[in-house]
Write an enzyme that holds these catalytic residues in place. Structure first.
Site, PDB file in Angstrom:
ATOM      1  N   GLY A   1       0.216  -6.381  -2.504  1.00  0.00           N
ATOM      2  CA  GLY A   1      -1.062  -5.988  -2.208  1.00  0.00           C
ATOM      3  C   GLY A   1      -1.611  -6.431  -1.171  1.00  0.00           C
ATOM      4  O   GLY A   1      -1.471  -6.217   0.074  1.00  0.00           O
TER       5      GLY A   1
ATOM      6  N   PHE B   1      -7.038 -28.394  -0.098  1.00  0.00           N
ATOM      7  CA  PHE B   1      -6.062 -27.089   0.477  1.00  0.00           C
ATOM      8  C   PHE B   1      -5.654 -25.999  -0.227  1.00  0.00           C
ATOM      9  O   PHE B   1      -4.987 -25.359   0.195  1.00  0.00           O
ATOM     10  CB  PHE B   1      -4.902 -27.900   1.333  1.00  0.00           C
ATOM     11  CG  PHE B   1      -5.332 -29.100   2.066  1.00  0.00           C
ATOM     12  CD1 PHE B   1      -6.552 -28.761   3.046  1.00  0.00           C
ATOM     13  CD2 PHE B   1      -4.517 -30.017   2.694  1.00  0.00           C
ATOM     14  CE1 PHE B   1      -6.749 -29.783   3.945  1.00  0.00           C
ATOM     15  CE2 PHE B   1      -4.983 -31.242   3.280  1.00  0.00           C
ATOM     16  CZ  PHE B   1      -6.101 -30.883   4.183  1.00  0.00           C
TER      17      PHE B   1
ATOM     18  N   GLU C   1       0.577 -24.533   3.421  1.00  0.00           N
ATOM     19  CA  GLU C   1       0.163 -24.569   2.114  1.00  0.00           C
ATOM     20  C   GLU C   1       0.337 -22.886   1.352  1.00  0.00           C
ATOM     21  O   GLU C   1       0.712 -22.696   0.114  1.00  0.00           O
ATOM     22  CB  GLU C   1      -1.172 -25.087   1.820  1.00  0.00           C
ATOM     23  CG  GLU C   1      -1.371 -26.627   2.293  1.00  0.00           C
ATOM     24  CD  GLU C   1      -1.525 -26.694   3.876  1.00  0.00           C
ATOM     25  OE1 GLU C   1      -1.910 -27.994   4.380  1.00  0.00           O
ATOM     26  OE2 GLU C   1      -1.602 -25.644   4.508  1.00  0.00           O
TER      27      GLU C   1
ATOM     28  N   HIS D   1      -2.297   6.962   7.343  1.00  0.00           N
ATOM     29  CA  HIS D   1      -2.303   5.655   6.708  1.00  0.00           C
ATOM     30  C   HIS D   1      -3.075   5.420   5.104  1.00  0.00           C
ATOM     31  O   HIS D   1      -2.128   5.263   4.475  1.00  0.00           O
ATOM     32  CB  HIS D   1      -2.880   4.384   7.698  1.00  0.00           C
ATOM     33  CG  HIS D   1      -2.682   3.269   7.269  1.00  0.00           C
ATOM     34  ND1 HIS D   1      -3.111   2.539   6.075  1.00  0.00           N
ATOM     35  CD2 HIS D   1      -1.794   2.155   7.523  1.00  0.00           C
ATOM     36  CE1 HIS D   1      -2.568   1.227   5.768  1.00  0.00           C
ATOM     37  NE2 HIS D   1      -1.938   1.183   6.931  1.00  0.00           N
TER      38      HIS D   1
ATOM     39  N   HIS E   1       0.700  -1.181  -0.046  1.00  0.00           N
ATOM     40  CA  HIS E   1      -0.187   0.066  -0.143  1.00  0.00           C
ATOM     41  C   HIS E   1       0.745   1.213   0.042  1.00  0.00           C
ATOM     42  O   HIS E   1       0.537   2.296  -0.268  1.00  0.00           O
ATOM     43  CB  HIS E   1      -1.002   0.128   1.172  1.00  0.00           C
ATOM     44  CG  HIS E   1      -0.091  -0.126   2.589  1.00  0.00           C
ATOM     45  ND1 HIS E   1       0.091  -1.283   3.071  1.00  0.00           N
ATOM     46  CD2 HIS E   1       0.307   0.631   3.477  1.00  0.00           C
ATOM     47  CE1 HIS E   1       0.809  -1.141   3.981  1.00  0.00           C
ATOM     48  NE2 HIS E   1       0.856   0.016   4.483  1.00  0.00           N
TER      49      HIS E   1
END
Length: 660
Positions: free
Chosen positions: A112, A435, A409, A259, A64
């Site tokens: 991101g 998974f 995973e 922010h 960001h």
């Protein structure tokens, strides 16, 4: 001078965000000194040659704060003109809201989703370790670079940070250096209400080298911390930089408003005055450009490496040729011949095996020809069969071509992306198909970046049996097919499995998911023309004179389609069986081919042991999709197939229901 250099980042960040009225100015403003210490004093890179193989990698995991990266890329001399910074977050600009791989020179990965850049960086550091072990020789350290990562509180809150950083510590990745923007602010406010971890102790527990309490606004302090981290060879390093978000802003510094919001016109003006920045928006004075310019130094660094590589090439010509081939992304010159030989041998053997075993057999043929192939599994090697006889586990002290990821995973999938992005390797890793839910966002990022990561998923349906609905994949194949740019192969036998692997390896412009069965499947005889057609993703496996309907199937259900064809023939009904192991490859075929395979005037039945809705695009509203639109049960696989209607009789019934 350093004050002007860092304030240039602050000014560019707040001006770009203000012009777009969208973005995150606080992080770049707070990390300006950290950026100067790293990019100005340590990072080995060449703005004129962003893909130089032995460059240091820098990953902005807290993506960001993209204006931090865009600012330093512009200031150090990359092909990112000021006009692109003016167009921050605008349509088709090279400065989108988060850094995007392949769009902006110098961006190593798309970031991101927080934490994934950190995991990508672990993959890059593993790649450096593996390639150094393979190519370096005494006096010739042609692979010798660091991977640096910027992370924030959000990256460390995400669970993937635990998966990736735990593994990085276990593997002693000493050339991985993480710079933690410890500003204690996230979008909702001060993180102390929801993030009270003792981060230094957490990373020490991972077996990292930790440098706590570094003043992130003191360039000398950050510089010293980076030097210290570079001196540690047997552990990755975390540098905890204490910073003030929105540093320089009189009213917004240290607050959540810095922010994710533009500062506002008045606060931008007040910040200019507070930091002593007298220049208009998007204007950088010559002395600042001169202070940041890395082109001359970068060119000298690359020239030095090229001179070293030229000597290496004379001493080790075969290794040098291999290095150039792999970083050019080229397959061996005899790859096509070799892959055809593999396919021929597998076809001649005509083995009836589970496709997970067929996958391993394919790897046995492929592995010796592709030294760049690096595999792994999330604690399921004996089930996924992603290893082969030439697999050498990666350890904390050396190289290898097989990674034991442990039960991680999501981390595994993002690390695979990092291995792929680094260059010089073709990476794959395996887990159970169910998974893939844990991995999904990393799979999406691979597709978004259009990189050739290979994801292996076994135990691909209710056919796995007794483990029950928690492990039985129902919606997963269809869900993965919905990811734009993801090729998904679900082969029906050993030949289709080998072709799926070959196609995945040759595909460098997007990722591939390979789905394999636990249970054994029959072998299907084909002529050479039919074998060649498999690469098209969908093809006529068994035809009939004047067919009245078409049965489409994938994977284990192709057997049912062939059985139904035989049974229908006894009843005087001729049908065509189409195997469609990869719908994406089929959809890329010319319309003439697709219409020749799926004759538009014929009714169709699709058979797959998964949710049925996906198949409507092929069978239409008038056709039938034999699927399972509920979760499974715990029982032996054959019993479940019978219970849920995956039988020859039920497919026959479906075909007859659409004949008029």
């Amino acid at each position: 001078m350093s004050k002007d250099l860092t304030n240039a980042i602050r000014a560019l960040a707040m001006d770009a965000v203000q012009a777009a009225n969208s973005g995150h100015p606080g992080m770049p403003m707070g990390m300006a000194e950290v950026a100067l210490a790293l990019w100005g004093r340590h990072l080995r890179h060449n703005p004129s040659s962003p893909k130089w193989p032995d460059r240091d990698r820098f990953v902005l995991s807290n993506g960001h704060g993209s204006m931090l990266l865009y600012a330093v890329l512009h200031l150090t001399g990359y092909d990112l003109p000021m006009e692109e910074l003016r167009r921050f977050r605008q349509l088709h600009s090279k400065t989108p809201g988060h850094p995007e791989y392949g769009l902006t020179p110098g961006v190593e990965t798309t970031t991101g989703p927080l934490g994934q850049g950190l995991a990508n960086a672990v993959g890059m550091a593993i790649a450096e370790r593996v390639l150094a072990a393979e190519f370096n020789r005494p006096g010739f350290d042609i692979v010798n670079h660091h991977t640096y990562v910027s992370v924030g509180d959000g990256c460390l809150m995400e669970g993937i940070s635990h998966e990736a950083c735990s593994l990085a510590g276990a593997l002693s990745l000493g050339k991985l250096i993480v710079l933690y923007d410890d500003n204690k602010i996230s979008i909702d406010g001060e993180v102390k209400g929801w993030f009270r971890d003792d981060t230094p102790k957490r990373f020490e527990a991972y077996r990292w080298h930790v440098i706590p309490d570094v003043n992130g606004h003191d360039v000398q302090a950050v510089d010293g911390a980076i030097r210290s981290a570079k001196g540690i060879a047997d552990r990755p390093s975390l540098i905890c930089c204490k910073t003030l978000i929105g540093s320089g802003s009189p009213k917004r510094a240290g607050t959540a408003k810095a922010h994710g919001e533009a500062l506002g016109v008045e606060e931008v003006a007040a910040t200019r005055q507070a930091i002593g920045w007298v220049y208009p928006p998007f204007e950088i004075p010559p002395h600042v450009y001169e202070g940041w310019d890395a082109r001359e130094r970068g060119a000298a660094l690359e020239r030095g490496w090229e001179h070293k590589f030229a000597a290496y090439e004379k001493a080790y010509p075969q290794l040098a040729r291999e290095f150039r081939r792999r970083f050019a992304g080229e397959l061996p010159s005899d790859w096509k011949k070799h892959s055809e030989e593999i396919l021929g041998a597998i076809d001649a053997k005509a083995e009836a095996v589970a496709t997970r075993k067929a996958s391993q057999n394919a790897l046995e043929g492929i592995g010796p020809k592709l030294p760049e192939l690096i595999g792994g599994s999330a604690d399921l090697t004996g089930s996924n069969l992603t290893n082969w006889s030439g697999s050498k586990p990666l350890s904390a002290v050396g190289g290898g071509n097989y990674i034991h990821y442990g039960v991680r995973e999501f981390g595994m999938s993002a690390i695979i992306n990092g291995l792929t992005l680094h260059g010089g390797l073709i990476a794959h890793g395996g887990t159970f198909l169910t998974f893939s839910d844990y991995s999904r966002n990393a799979l999406r990022m691979a597709a978004l970046m259009r990189i050739g990561s290979i994801f292996v998923f076994t135990h691909d349906s209710i056919g796995l049996g007794e483990d029950g609905p928690t492990h039985q994949s129902v919606e997963h194949a269809s869900a993965l097919r919905l990811i734009p740019g993801m090729d998904l192969w679900r082969p029906c036998d050993s030949v289709e499995s080998a072709i799926a692997w070959i196609a995945a390896i040759e595909r460098r412009d997007g990722p591939t998911s390979l789905l394999f069965t636990r249970q054994s499947l029959s072998f299907n005889r084909r002529d050479s023309r039919t074998i060649a057609a498999i690469r098209r993703g969908g093809y006529i496996l068994s035809d009939a004179q004047d067919p009245k309907a078409i049965i489409l199937a994938t994977g284990s259900e192709v057997q049912l389609a062939l059985g139904a064809k035989q049974k229908l023939a006894q009843d005087g009904v001729a049908v065509r069986v189409v195997s469609m192991p990869c719908t994406q490859a089929f959809d890329r075929q010319p319309p003439m081919y697709r219409d020749a395979v799926l004759i538009p005037t014929l009714p169709r039945v699709a058979v797959e042991a998964g949710v049925s809705d996906f198949w409507r695009k092929y069978v239409g509203l008038q056709g039938v999709a034999v699927g399972i639109d509920r979760y499974g049960e715990s029982a032996p696989g054959p019993k479940l197939f019978e219970y849920f209607g995956f039988t020859v009789e039920n497919v026959v019934k479906a075909v007859k229901s659409i004949l008029h």
